[in-house]
Design a protein around this motif. Structure first.
Motif, PDB file in Angstrom:
ATOM      1  N   ASP A  98       1.360  -0.923  -0.143  1.00 51.03           N
ATOM      2  CA  ASP A  98      -0.109   0.289  -0.235  1.00 51.03           C
ATOM      3  C   ASP A  98       0.863   1.251  -0.035  1.00 51.03           C
ATOM      4  O   ASP A  98       0.056   2.565  -0.424  1.00 51.03           O
ATOM      5  CB  ASP A  98      -0.921   0.057   1.112  1.00 51.03           C
ATOM      6  CG  ASP A  98      -0.708  -0.065   2.424  1.00 51.03           C
ATOM      7  OD1 ASP A  98       0.864  -0.373   2.875  1.00 51.03           O
ATOM      8  OD2 ASP A  98      -0.566   0.422   3.541  1.00 51.03           O
ATOM      9  N   THR A 223      -1.065   2.482   5.303  1.00 52.32           N
ATOM     10  CA  THR A 223      -2.070   4.023   5.118  1.00 52.32           C
ATOM     11  C   THR A 223      -2.893   3.338   5.199  1.00 52.32           C
ATOM     12  O   THR A 223      -2.924   2.056   7.074  1.00 52.32           O
ATOM     13  CB  THR A 223      -2.231   3.890   3.170  1.00 52.32           C
ATOM     14  OG1 THR A 223      -2.759   2.323   3.116  1.00 52.32           O
ATOM     15  CG2 THR A 223      -1.413   3.416   2.915  1.00 52.32           C
ATOM     16  N   GLU A 225      -5.841   2.575   4.210  1.00 55.25           N
ATOM     17  CA  GLU A 225      -7.423   1.699   4.087  1.00 55.25           C
ATOM     18  C   GLU A 225      -7.311   0.276   4.662  1.00 55.25           C
ATOM     19  O   GLU A 225      -6.382  -0.072   5.007  1.00 55.25           O
ATOM     20  CB  GLU A 225      -6.557   2.076   2.529  1.00 55.25           C
ATOM     21  CG  GLU A 225      -6.184   3.207   1.438  1.00 55.25           C
ATOM     22  CD  GLU A 225      -5.518   2.644   0.281  1.00 55.25           C
ATOM     23  OE1 GLU A 225      -5.120   1.696   0.053  1.00 55.25           O
ATOM     24  OE2 GLU A 225      -4.952   3.722  -0.430  1.00 55.25           O
ATOM     25  N   ARG A 244      -4.632  -2.468   7.962  1.00 55.50           N
ATOM     26  CA  ARG A 244      -4.584  -1.173   7.059  1.00 55.50           C
ATOM     27  C   ARG A 244      -3.403  -0.491   8.542  1.00 55.50           C
ATOM     28  O   ARG A 244      -3.197  -1.331   9.925  1.00 55.50           O
ATOM     29  CB  ARG A 244      -6.019  -0.264   7.522  1.00 55.50           C
ATOM     30  CG  ARG A 244      -6.214  -0.751   8.685  1.00 55.50           C
ATOM     31  CD  ARG A 244      -8.264  -0.008   8.613  1.00 55.50           C
ATOM     32  NE  ARG A 244      -7.985  -0.012   9.849  1.00 55.50           N
ATOM     33  CZ  ARG A 244      -8.977   0.814  10.814  1.00 55.50           C
ATOM     34  NH1 ARG A 244      -7.971   2.411  10.539  1.00 55.50           N
ATOM     35  NH2 ARG A 244      -9.092   0.937  11.763  1.00 55.50           N
TER      36      ARG A 244
END
Length: 322
Positions: A98, A223, A225, A244
Motif C-alpha cells: 500500500d 495507509t 485503507e 491497515r
C-alpha cells in the motif's frame, strides 16, 4: 551473522580469476615442455599444490584487510549520549504494497537514513536491532559499530523468522531488556510497525516502559485503507485480519509510555528529524561508564592463516625435485 568493516576489499578476491587462467595456460606449456621426463606428473602436482596454497593466502589476506566481524565481547566505555534499540516488525503484513515498493522496503530505507544521520553527530549513540514477528529476537546487540547494524537492516524480511503472527510486546520488551542495568544516560526504543497484533499487547509493554527511564518512539508504516490478509492465530487457525495502519492504537501506546514517547507516521514530513531531536536531547546528560556488546574483529586470525598458507606455498616452491 558475519559483517565486514571494510567490505570494499572483497573485490580484490576476484583478481584470482585471471591469475588462475594464466596458471592454466602455463600448466599446459609445462606439460608440453616436460612431457619426456619421468617426473612430469610430480612437477605438475607440485605446481597445483603451490598455486592452491598461494591462492588461499591471497583470499585470507583480503579477508584480513576487509576485517570480518562476528561474535561479541563485553566492553566498558565512557560515553556521553544515548543508546538506541531499533525494533523492526517483520510480520507478513509488512510485505503489503500500500506504500511503494512495500512497507518492509520503506522501513529498511527509513532505518538506514536514521542510522546514517545519527552517526553524523559528534555524539555517536550505541545502536542495536531487535526483530519482532511471533516473538522478539535480538539480531544485533547494542554496539558502536554502525556497519553491523546497517547490514542487518539490509537483510530485513518477513522470511528471516519462521514464527507466524505478530507480537509487538515481545519485541519491545526484548529491546528494553537489551539495555542492561549499566546502560548509559538515555534509553530510546524506536519501534517500526503497522500496529497489527495477533498475540501479546503493545499496551502492556508501554505500561512497563512508563515505569522505566526509557523512551518509546513508534514509527507507523502503511495507509489507513481497509486491507485484509490471511494469518494464523496462536492455535494455528486461519483468520482474516485487518492490515491497515493502526494509528489510533499506536498513538494510545505512545501516550501510555509517557514522557517523551511519541507516535509519528514514518512518511510524514520531518519524521526522522523529530526522532533525531529526541535522540540529541540525551547527549546533555553527564558522562558515565557504560557496558556494550562489541563485535569481535577477526582480521588477525585471517592474516595469520594467510601467513601460514604463504609459508606452505614457499616451502612447496623451494622443495627439491627428485
Amino acid at each position: 551473522m558475519i559483517a565486514f568493516e571494510n567490505s570494499g576489499y572483497m573485490f580484490f578476491i576476484l583478481f584470482l580469476i585471471p591469475a588462475w587462467f594464466i596458471f592454466y595456460i602455463n600448466l599446459k606449456k609445462i606439460k608440453k615442455a616436460y612431457s619426456s621426463l619421468e617426473n612430469t606428473k610430480k612437477i605438475i602436482k607440485k605446481a597445483k599444490i603451490r598455486t592452491l596454497f598461494f591462492s588461499a593466502a591471497w583470499i585470507f589476506m583480503i579477508l584480513g584487510l576487509a576485517c570480518p566481524l562476528w561474535g561479541s565481547k563485553p566492553v566498558s566505555v565512557r560515553r556521553r549520549g544515548v543508546s538506541v534499540m531499533f525494533v523492526s516488525d517483520i510480520s507478513k503484513s509488512m510485505s503489503l504494497q500500500d506504500i511503494k515498493p512495500s512497507r518492509i522496503a520503506v522501513q529498511r530505507q527509513f532505518l538506514k537514513v536514521l542510522l546514517e544521520k545519527m552517526h553524523t553527530t559528534s555524539h555517536e549513540p550505541a545502536v542495536g536491532l531487535v526483530l519482532t514477528k511471533g516473538e522478539g529476537v535480538l539480531s544485533v546487540p547494542l554496539s558502536f559499530e554502525k556497519n553491523a547494524v546497517s547490514s542487518a537492516i539490509d537483510a530485513l524480511s518477513p522470511l528471516i523468522l519462521s514464527a507466524s503472527g505478530t507480537n509487538l510486546e515481545a519485541g519491545v520488551l526484548r529491546a528494553l531488556d537489551s539495555f542492561g542495568e549499566n546502560r548509559g544516560n538515555s534509553k530510546i526504543i524506536v519501534l517500526c510497525t503497522d500496529g497489527g497484533e495477533t498475540s501479546g499487547s503493545l499496551l502492556n509493554a508501554a505500561e512497563k516502559i512508563k515505569k522505566t527511564d526509557a523512551v518509546l518512539i513508534i514509527a507507523g508504516f502503511g495507509t489507513l485503507e481497509d486491507i485484509k490478509i490471511r494469518v494464523l492465530d496462536e492455535k494455528g487457525n486461519t483468520q482474516f485480519r485487518e492490515a491497515r495502519l493502526e494509528e489510533e492504537f499506536l498513538q494510545k501506546a505512545a501516550n501510555i509510555a509517557g514522557g517523551e514517547s511519541m507516535y509519528i507516521p514514518a512518511l510524514s514530513s520531518g519524521a526522522i528529524e523529530s526522532i533525531l531531536k529526541i535522540i540529541d536531547t540525551g547527549v546533555e546528560g553527564l558522562e558515565k561508564m557504560v557496558y556494550i556488546q562489541e563485535p569481535v574483529k577477526r582480521n588477525f586470525e585471517m592474516l595469520l592463516l594467510s601467513f601460514i598458507f604463504l609459508c606452505l606455498g614457499g616451502i612447496s616452491f623451494y622443495g627439491k625435485n627428485k
